[in-house]
Scaffold this motif. Structure first.
Motif, PDB file in Angstrom:
ATOM      1  N   VAL A  55       5.514 -34.627 -24.393  1.00  0.00           N
ATOM      2  CA  VAL A  55       4.422 -35.124 -25.243  1.00  0.00           C
ATOM      3  C   VAL A  55       4.261 -34.194 -26.446  1.00  0.00           C
ATOM      4  CG1 VAL A  55       1.901 -35.324 -25.352  1.00  0.00           C
ATOM      5  CG2 VAL A  55       3.154 -36.334 -23.437  1.00  0.00           C
ATOM      6  N   LYS A 108       5.009 -26.267 -15.450  1.00  0.00           N
ATOM      7  CA  LYS A 108       6.072 -26.576 -14.481  1.00  0.00           C
ATOM      8  C   LYS A 108       7.432 -26.575 -15.167  1.00  0.00           C
ATOM      9  CE  LYS A 108       3.066 -29.297 -11.438  1.00  0.00           C
ATOM     10  NZ  LYS A 108       1.933 -29.648 -12.321  1.00  0.00           N
ATOM     11  N   THR A 115      -2.426 -25.928 -23.527  1.00  0.00           N
ATOM     12  CA  THR A 115      -2.448 -27.268 -22.931  1.00  0.00           C
ATOM     13  C   THR A 115      -1.428 -28.166 -23.629  1.00  0.00           C
ATOM     14  OG1 THR A 115      -4.821 -26.897 -22.552  1.00  0.00           O
ATOM     15  CG2 THR A 115      -3.979 -29.118 -22.154  1.00  0.00           C
ATOM     16  N   CYS A 116      -1.329 -28.045 -24.938  1.00  0.00           N
ATOM     17  CA  CYS A 116      -0.310 -28.810 -25.685  1.00  0.00           C
ATOM     18  C   CYS A 116       1.103 -28.355 -25.293  1.00  0.00           C
ATOM     19  CB  CYS A 116      -0.527 -28.653 -27.185  1.00  0.00           C
ATOM     20  SG  CYS A 116      -2.050 -29.391 -27.802  1.00  0.00           S
ATOM     21  N   VAL A 165      -1.388 -39.822 -19.649  1.00  0.00           N
ATOM     22  CA  VAL A 165      -0.954 -38.598 -18.967  1.00  0.00           C
ATOM     23  C   VAL A 165      -2.091 -38.090 -18.084  1.00  0.00           C
ATOM     24  CG1 VAL A 165      -0.475 -36.150 -19.348  1.00  0.00           C
ATOM     25  CG2 VAL A 165       0.760 -37.896 -20.653  1.00  0.00           C
ATOM     26  N   GLU A 219       6.422 -30.140 -20.000  1.00  0.00           N
ATOM     27  CA  GLU A 219       6.502 -30.912 -18.749  1.00  0.00           C
ATOM     28  C   GLU A 219       6.811 -32.382 -18.987  1.00  0.00           C
ATOM     29  OE1 GLU A 219       2.982 -30.300 -16.380  1.00  0.00           O
ATOM     30  OE2 GLU A 219       3.377 -28.151 -16.146  1.00  0.00           O
ATOM     31  N   LEU A 220       6.311 -32.923 -20.104  1.00  0.00           N
ATOM     32  CA  LEU A 220       6.337 -34.385 -20.282  1.00  0.00           C
ATOM     33  C   LEU A 220       6.958 -34.839 -21.595  1.00  0.00           C
ATOM     34  CD1 LEU A 220       2.650 -34.757 -19.110  1.00  0.00           C
ATOM     35  CD2 LEU A 220       4.635 -35.501 -17.776  1.00  0.00           C
ATOM     36  N   THR A 266      -8.655 -31.735 -24.271  1.00  0.00           N
ATOM     37  CA  THR A 266      -7.224 -31.935 -24.515  1.00  0.00           C
ATOM     38  C   THR A 266      -6.632 -32.829 -23.419  1.00  0.00           C
ATOM     39  OG1 THR A 266      -7.216 -29.714 -25.462  1.00  0.00           O
ATOM     40  CG2 THR A 266      -5.080 -30.772 -25.134  1.00  0.00           C
ATOM     41  N   LEU A 311      -2.204 -41.494 -23.951  1.00  0.00           N
ATOM     42  CA  LEU A 311      -0.828 -41.579 -23.429  1.00  0.00           C
ATOM     43  C   LEU A 311      -0.748 -41.897 -21.934  1.00  0.00           C
ATOM     44  CD1 LEU A 311       0.228 -38.321 -25.250  1.00  0.00           C
ATOM     45  CD2 LEU A 311       1.001 -40.593 -25.903  1.00  0.00           C
ATOM     46  N   ILE A 369      -2.272 -20.334 -18.253  1.00  0.00           N
ATOM     47  CA  ILE A 369      -2.058 -21.678 -17.714  1.00  0.00           C
ATOM     48  C   ILE A 369      -0.723 -21.671 -16.965  1.00  0.00           C
ATOM     49  CG2 ILE A 369      -0.711 -22.766 -19.590  1.00  0.00           C
ATOM     50  CD1 ILE A 369      -2.703 -25.126 -19.494  1.00  0.00           C
ATOM     51  N   THR A 370      -0.601 -22.577 -15.999  1.00  0.00           N
ATOM     52  CA  THR A 370       0.703 -22.740 -15.344  1.00  0.00           C
ATOM     53  C   THR A 370       1.431 -23.917 -15.978  1.00  0.00           C
ATOM     54  OG1 THR A 370      -0.304 -24.071 -13.590  1.00  0.00           O
ATOM     55  CG2 THR A 370       0.020 -21.738 -13.138  1.00  0.00           C
ATOM     56  N   TYR A 408     -10.083 -27.329 -22.761  1.00  0.00           N
ATOM     57  CA  TYR A 408      -9.055 -27.832 -21.840  1.00  0.00           C
ATOM     58  C   TYR A 408      -9.360 -29.277 -21.442  1.00  0.00           C
ATOM     59  CZ  TYR A 408      -5.981 -27.667 -17.696  1.00  0.00           C
ATOM     60  OH  TYR A 408      -5.002 -27.884 -16.754  1.00  0.00           O
ATOM     61  N   LEU A 414      -2.174 -32.974 -16.470  1.00  0.00           N
ATOM     62  CA  LEU A 414      -2.391 -31.698 -17.152  1.00  0.00           C
ATOM     63  C   LEU A 414      -3.544 -30.897 -16.563  1.00  0.00           C
ATOM     64  CD1 LEU A 414      -1.968 -32.824 -20.875  1.00  0.00           C
ATOM     65  CD2 LEU A 414      -0.256 -31.785 -19.368  1.00  0.00           C
ATOM     66  N   SER A 435      -4.832 -26.692 -14.112  1.00  0.00           N
ATOM     67  CA  SER A 435      -3.753 -25.700 -14.189  1.00  0.00           C
ATOM     68  C   SER A 435      -4.138 -24.444 -14.955  1.00  0.00           C
ATOM     69  CB  SER A 435      -2.501 -26.318 -14.840  1.00  0.00           C
ATOM     70  OG  SER A 435      -1.951 -27.304 -13.990  1.00  0.00           O
ATOM     71  N   LEU A 436      -5.355 -24.354 -15.454  1.00  0.00           N
ATOM     72  CA  LEU A 436      -5.788 -23.082 -16.034  1.00  0.00           C
ATOM     73  C   LEU A 436      -5.944 -22.069 -14.899  1.00  0.00           C
ATOM     74  CD1 LEU A 436      -8.578 -23.781 -18.694  1.00  0.00           C
ATOM     75  CD2 LEU A 436      -6.219 -23.128 -19.106  1.00  0.00           C
ATOM     76  N   VAL A 437      -5.701 -20.807 -15.246  1.00  0.00           N
ATOM     77  CA  VAL A 437      -5.791 -19.733 -14.258  1.00  0.00           C
ATOM     78  C   VAL A 437      -6.773 -18.697 -14.795  1.00  0.00           C
ATOM     79  CG1 VAL A 437      -4.516 -17.914 -13.065  1.00  0.00           C
ATOM     80  CG2 VAL A 437      -3.429 -20.132 -13.489  1.00  0.00           C
ATOM     81  N   LEU A 446       3.703 -18.947 -15.033  1.00  0.00           N
ATOM     82  CA  LEU A 446       2.370 -18.626 -15.531  1.00  0.00           C
ATOM     83  C   LEU A 446       2.530 -18.082 -16.947  1.00  0.00           C
ATOM     84  CD1 LEU A 446      -0.727 -18.156 -15.052  1.00  0.00           C
ATOM     85  CD2 LEU A 446      -0.101 -15.846 -14.362  1.00  0.00           C
ATOM     86  N   LYS A 492       2.005 -27.135 -22.386  1.00  0.00           N
ATOM     87  CA  LYS A 492       2.252 -27.698 -21.052  1.00  0.00           C
ATOM     88  C   LYS A 492       2.669 -29.178 -21.162  1.00  0.00           C
ATOM     89  CE  LYS A 492      -0.215 -28.542 -16.676  1.00  0.00           C
ATOM     90  NZ  LYS A 492       0.645 -27.772 -15.745  1.00  0.00           N
ATOM     91  N   ALA A 493       1.944 -29.924 -21.977  1.00  0.00           N
ATOM     92  CA  ALA A 493       2.259 -31.352 -22.137  1.00  0.00           C
ATOM     93  C   ALA A 493       3.646 -31.532 -22.755  1.00  0.00           C
ATOM     94  CB  ALA A 493       1.197 -32.021 -23.016  1.00  0.00           C
TER      95      ALA A 493
END
Lengths: 142, 142
Positions: free
Chosen positions: B132, B10, B122-123, A132, B129-130, A122, A130, B7-8, A119, A135, A138-140, B94, B125-126
């Motif tokens: 990316v 958004k 993680t990718c 950014v 959200e963005l 990345t 970028l 992971i969360t 994580y 990120l 945000s792992l749970v 989630l 999420k990016a």
């Protein structure tokens, strides 16, 4: 046993090194804050505000643009982490992180460690390539 | 044993569901391509152009905005992956992925699996959200 995680980042090794060493950058991809610049022999407090946590690391080596070695904790018995920065070409760096000293049968500890390094790397890639910075954290863990 | 990674993101669950189901999106954060839309009972070929690899998955369940269950391979004996989408609020999901059927003493297999899911999430999420799309396919196995 060692836990090793590697990613390529499209930035030169100097920039990756600075992302770890410079306390103004760590909050963009990993911990919330470093108490000071990472220098050899230094003890740095790392805070993780989102988890209400903090801990110390002891910096064992800092070889600019090449290698960072630190130990978790300040009492000299934590696991040792080695960050190697290997130039693939002038604009790409392999970031190679090894954390040593795991018991192979401590599977959950190893998996948590692997998750954390994957994580962070990345998020580091997203930050350096970028800009950014949103990120992380945000792992749970369920 | 199971390997679970969360992971969360958004974005609402509908958007996360579509990122997996819609073959025009997977190449932004995970495999290079899906051969077709993910539908219950379907067999989908996933390609990974960067590694010269491809494989099939069998879709067992698709519950829109809630759950995706698939099995690696097309012969019915691969490990099963469950993707659960849990709304945290109307704009945060989630994403909870469990892959079952590991032997606890197969530590390297478990670590590779953990690395893969953490990186993909993680990718994802990016991407969601963005927007990316350039983080994927940069892990290195040494």
């Amino acid at each position: 046993m060692d836990n090793r995680t590697q990613i390529t980042v499209k930035k030169p090794p100097e920039d990756v090194f600075e992302a770890f060493a410079d306390p103004s950058q760590i909050g963009k991809f990993w911990f919330s804050s470093s108490s000071e610049r990472w220098t050899p022999g230094g003890v740095v407090t790392l805070r993780y505000d989102e988890y209400g946590a903090e801990g110390a690391i002891r910096i064992l080596e800092m070889v600019p643009a090449e290698r960072i070695v630190f130990q978790w904790g300040s009492d000299g018995d934590g696991r040792v982490v080695t960050v190697r920065l290997v130039p693939i070409d002038s604009q790409i760096t392999l970031v190679d992180i090894t954390e040593g000293g795991f018991q192979p049968d401590h599977v959950h500890e190893l998996l948590d460690n692997k998750e954390g390094w994957t994580y962070m790397l990345t998020c580091l890639k997203a930050y350096l390539e970028l800009g950014v910075t949103t990120l992380r954290a945000s792992l749970v863990h369920g």
